[in-house]
Design an enzyme around this catalytic site. Structure first.
Site, PDB file in Angstrom:
ATOM      1  N   TYR A   1       0.143 -26.507  36.716  1.00 14.49           N
ATOM      2  CA  TYR A   1      -0.013 -26.478  35.256  1.00 14.49           C
ATOM      3  C   TYR A   1       1.178 -25.760  34.599  1.00 14.49           C
ATOM      4  O   TYR A   1       1.809 -26.282  33.676  1.00 14.49           O
ATOM      5  CB  TYR A   1      -1.332 -25.777  34.864  1.00 14.49           C
ATOM      6  CG  TYR A   1      -1.390 -25.439  33.393  1.00 14.49           C
ATOM      7  CD1 TYR A   1      -1.544 -26.442  32.439  1.00 14.49           C
ATOM      8  CD2 TYR A   1      -1.243 -24.118  32.940  1.00 14.49           C
ATOM      9  CE1 TYR A   1      -1.561 -26.143  31.076  1.00 14.49           C
ATOM     10  CE2 TYR A   1      -1.261 -23.810  31.594  1.00 14.49           C
ATOM     11  CZ  TYR A   1      -1.423 -24.823  30.661  1.00 14.49           C
ATOM     12  OH  TYR A   1      -1.429 -24.525  29.316  1.00 14.49           O
TER      13      TYR A   1
ATOM     14  N   LYS B   1       4.410 -27.062  31.947  1.00 16.13           N
ATOM     15  CA  LYS B   1       4.846 -26.462  30.671  1.00 16.13           C
ATOM     16  C   LYS B   1       6.345 -26.149  30.741  1.00 16.13           C
ATOM     17  O   LYS B   1       7.095 -26.389  29.797  1.00 16.13           O
ATOM     18  CB  LYS B   1       4.046 -25.196  30.375  1.00 16.13           C
ATOM     19  CG  LYS B   1       2.589 -25.451  30.044  1.00 16.13           C
ATOM     20  CD  LYS B   1       2.456 -26.202  28.724  1.00 16.13           C
ATOM     21  CE  LYS B   1       1.052 -26.691  28.458  1.00 16.13           C
ATOM     22  NZ  LYS B   1       0.957 -27.656  27.373  1.00 16.13           N
TER      23      LYS B   1
ATOM     24  N   SER C   1       3.189 -22.074  26.863  1.00 15.24           N
ATOM     25  CA  SER C   1       2.246 -21.044  27.297  1.00 15.24           C
ATOM     26  C   SER C   1       2.988 -19.840  27.843  1.00 15.24           C
ATOM     27  O   SER C   1       4.084 -19.977  28.412  1.00 15.24           O
ATOM     28  CB  SER C   1       1.372 -21.640  28.397  1.00 15.24           C
ATOM     29  OG  SER C   1       0.698 -20.618  29.086  1.00 15.24           O
TER      30      SER C   1
HETATM   31  P1  NAD Z   1      -8.137 -28.772  24.804  1.00 13.88           P
HETATM   32  O1  NAD Z   1      -8.399 -29.381  26.128  1.00 13.88           O
HETATM   33  O2  NAD Z   1      -9.296 -28.276  24.016  1.00 13.88           O
HETATM   34  O3  NAD Z   1      -7.307 -29.791  23.889  1.00 13.88           O
HETATM   35  C1  NAD Z   1      -6.392 -30.719  24.438  1.00 13.88           C
HETATM   36  C2  NAD Z   1      -6.754 -32.088  23.894  1.00 13.88           C
HETATM   37  O4  NAD Z   1      -5.838 -33.047  24.412  1.00 13.88           O
HETATM   38  C3  NAD Z   1      -8.171 -32.541  24.298  1.00 13.88           C
HETATM   39  O5  NAD Z   1      -8.877 -32.934  23.141  1.00 13.88           O
HETATM   40  C4  NAD Z   1      -7.917 -33.743  25.238  1.00 13.88           C
HETATM   41  O6  NAD Z   1      -8.938 -34.710  25.122  1.00 13.88           O
HETATM   42  C5  NAD Z   1      -6.555 -34.221  24.766  1.00 13.88           C
HETATM   43  N1  NAD Z   1      -5.759 -34.915  25.763  1.00 13.88           N
HETATM   44  C6  NAD Z   1      -5.482 -34.547  27.039  1.00 13.88           C
HETATM   45  N2  NAD Z   1      -4.686 -35.459  27.624  1.00 13.88           N
HETATM   46  C7  NAD Z   1      -4.436 -36.422  26.700  1.00 13.88           C
HETATM   47  C8  NAD Z   1      -3.688 -37.635  26.697  1.00 13.88           C
HETATM   48  N3  NAD Z   1      -3.039 -38.054  27.781  1.00 13.88           N
HETATM   49  N4  NAD Z   1      -3.652 -38.378  25.568  1.00 13.88           N
HETATM   50  C9  NAD Z   1      -4.325 -37.984  24.454  1.00 13.88           C
HETATM   51  N5  NAD Z   1      -5.056 -36.855  24.403  1.00 13.88           N
HETATM   52  C10 NAD Z   1      -5.106 -36.084  25.513  1.00 13.88           C
HETATM   53  O7  NAD Z   1      -7.079 -27.602  25.031  1.00 13.88           O
HETATM   54  P2  NAD Z   1      -6.552 -26.477  24.017  1.00 13.88           P
HETATM   55  O8  NAD Z   1      -7.034 -25.169  24.513  1.00 13.88           O
HETATM   56  O9  NAD Z   1      -6.791 -26.879  22.623  1.00 13.88           O
HETATM   57  O10 NAD Z   1      -5.003 -26.538  24.360  1.00 13.88           O
HETATM   58  C11 NAD Z   1      -4.082 -27.309  23.606  1.00 13.88           C
HETATM   59  C12 NAD Z   1      -2.709 -27.198  24.239  1.00 13.88           C
HETATM   60  O11 NAD Z   1      -2.335 -25.825  24.292  1.00 13.88           O
HETATM   61  C13 NAD Z   1      -2.642 -27.724  25.671  1.00 13.88           C
HETATM   62  O12 NAD Z   1      -1.397 -28.384  25.837  1.00 13.88           O
HETATM   63  C14 NAD Z   1      -2.685 -26.462  26.503  1.00 13.88           C
HETATM   64  O13 NAD Z   1      -2.038 -26.622  27.730  1.00 13.88           O
HETATM   65  C15 NAD Z   1      -1.947 -25.478  25.605  1.00 13.88           C
HETATM   66  N6  NAD Z   1      -2.321 -24.083  25.862  1.00 13.88           N
HETATM   67  C16 NAD Z   1      -3.626 -23.716  25.822  1.00 13.88           C
HETATM   68  C17 NAD Z   1      -3.975 -22.402  26.097  1.00 13.88           C
HETATM   69  C18 NAD Z   1      -5.427 -21.964  26.104  1.00 13.88           C
HETATM   70  O14 NAD Z   1      -5.723 -20.923  26.680  1.00 13.88           O
HETATM   71  N7  NAD Z   1      -6.337 -22.681  25.469  1.00 13.88           N
HETATM   72  C19 NAD Z   1      -2.978 -21.449  26.392  1.00 13.88           C
HETATM   73  C20 NAD Z   1      -1.649 -21.866  26.400  1.00 13.88           C
HETATM   74  C21 NAD Z   1      -1.323 -23.190  26.127  1.00 13.88           C
END
Ligand code: NAD
Ligand code: UDP
Length: 340
Positions: free
Chosen positions: A153, A157, A130
């Site tokens: 958080y 990362k 991120s």
């Molecule tokens: P999201 O919550 O929609 O998707 C994450 C998925 O991981 C969910 O379906 C959740 O059920 C699953 N999950 C969480 N912990 C788990 C575990 N221990 N075992 C198995 N599954 C698990 O989030 P997203 O927005 O799709 O983000 C995906 C990744 O990108 C994350 O790592 C997030 O930190 C990173 N990210 C997101 C953003 C954003 O703004 N959306 C920005 C930067 C980074």
């Protein structure tokens, strides 16, 4: 050979699965996909929607990445060649309240996944990092800048990035793309999949979309006294489908990456909160009442990417503009007012 997508029923993961299948269809090939998700922040309804869009079936395994035995079984039962690792908790505010849950899930969970991968000799990885790891560097942010984090958080990362760099240094067989996302918004243009936050959204776009659709009464704009175009915070919003295509490109170009490489996925453009509100209002035709309130603790005035490295290394750049991002967000929200 299969691709393992952890967190594949989540927001970015589901769009990436669709883009991986779209590429395979374009090439006239088949792409086996195994999704592992514990459904802590998503639902299996996404799988039906992915099927409606792609006309392909993926293998879904409900498992927690922190469960070593379950992860080992996934690798023993499927011929995995590479992993895209999205699984993780992502709410900054919640991470302040439940730091142990964040460190355990995001850091320990990733270590368990990496351990299984190493044991099974699968050493190709794309990781969801991120822009938060840039701390308070001045934008445009590029990959050579020093990193830091201001909340648990962000720390998770950053810790995972350090682990990945150390791992790649210790064993040259690893190829790892550490993708630093800016602000993903938008939805697939079918209106079938999109962002479906639990409870009251923390992020701007889902909040604005829920005000527009009448689920929430009023947006709070956190500060109008920043040194920006109109005083409100500026961010680099990127269409989730562009982001998903960045993962496809990263996977295709992993062989070119020796070791671990941090790569920004952003547009290079900044947009203010009020520009978002006004564009959303225009596209949706809905009123979006808002109130200016004090700044949110920890927010920076302006955050946007230098996205040159992704272009150079992955032959990728974002192609969808703000109008498309908001049009697609609105289609998803208005056709699915309560989410999935
Ligand atoms: P999201 O919550 O929609 O998707 C994450 C998925 O991981 C969910 O379906 C959740 O059920 C699953 N999950 C969480 N912990 C788990 C575990 N221990 N075992 C198995 N599954 C698990 O989030 P997203 O927005 O799709 O983000 C995906 C990744 O990108 C994350 O790592 C997030 O930190 C990173 N990210 C997101 C953003 C954003 O703004 N959306 C920005 C930067 C980074
Ligand atoms: N923001 C806002 N009201 C909200 C949510 C966010 O004014 O309800 C602002 C926030 O201050 C920032 C921008 O919108 O300037 C993007 O915030 P978001 O939380 O979506 O992303 P991040 O700050 O993590 O980049």
């Amino acid at each position: 050979m299969s691709l393992l997508i952890t967190g594949g029923t989540g927001y970015i993961g589901s769009h990436t699965v669709v883009e991986l299948q779209a590429l395979a269809s374009k090439q006239g090939t088949e792409q086996d996909i195994v999704i592992v998700d514990d459904l802590s922040n998503s639902s299996t309804k996404v799988l039906d929607r992915i099927k409606q869009i792609t006309h392909k079936t993926v293998t879904f395994i409900k498992a927690d990445i922190c469960d070593y035995d379950a992860m080992k079984a996934v690798f023993e039962q499927h011929d995995i060649e590479a992993v895209i690792h999205f699984a993780g908790h992502k709410a900054v505010g919640e991470s302040n309240e439940k730091p142990l849950s964040y460190y355990y899930n995001n850091v320990s969970g990733t270590v368990i996944l990496l351990r299984v991968m190493a044991e099974q000799n699968v050493k190709k990885l794309v990781f969801s990092s991120s822009a938060t790891v840039y701390g308070d560097n001045v934008s445009p942010l590029n990959e050579t800048m020093p990193t830091s984090a201001t909340n648990p958080y962000g720390q998770t990362k950053l810790m995972v990035e350090h682990i990945l760099f150390d791992l790649a240094k210790s064993d040259s067989d690893w190829s790892i793309a550490c993708l630093r996302y800016f602000n993903p918004i938008g939805a697939h243009n079918s209106g079938l999949i999109g962002e479906n936050p639990n409870g009251i959204p923390n992020n701007l776009l889902p909040y604005v979309a829920q005000v527009a659709v009448g689920r929430l009464a009023q947006l709070q704009v956190f500060g109008d006294d920043y040194d920006t175009v109109d005083g409100t915070g500026v961010r680099d919003y990127i269409h989730v489908v562009d982001l998903a295509q960045g993962h496809v490109k990263a996977l295709q170009n992993l062989d070119k990456i020796s070791g671990c490489k941090a790569i920004n996925l952003g547009t290079g453009n900044g947009t203010s909160v009020l520009e978002i509100v006004n564009t959303f209002k225009e596209i949706s035709g809905q009123d979006i009442p808002y109130k200016i309130v004090p700044r949110r603790a920890g927010d920076l005035a302006t955050v946007y990417a230098n996205a040159d490295l992704a272009n150079e290394l992955l032959d990728w750049q974002a192609t969808r503009n703000l109008h498309t991002m908001i049009e697609d967000t609105w289609r998803w929200q208005s056709e699915n007012p309560q989410g999935f």
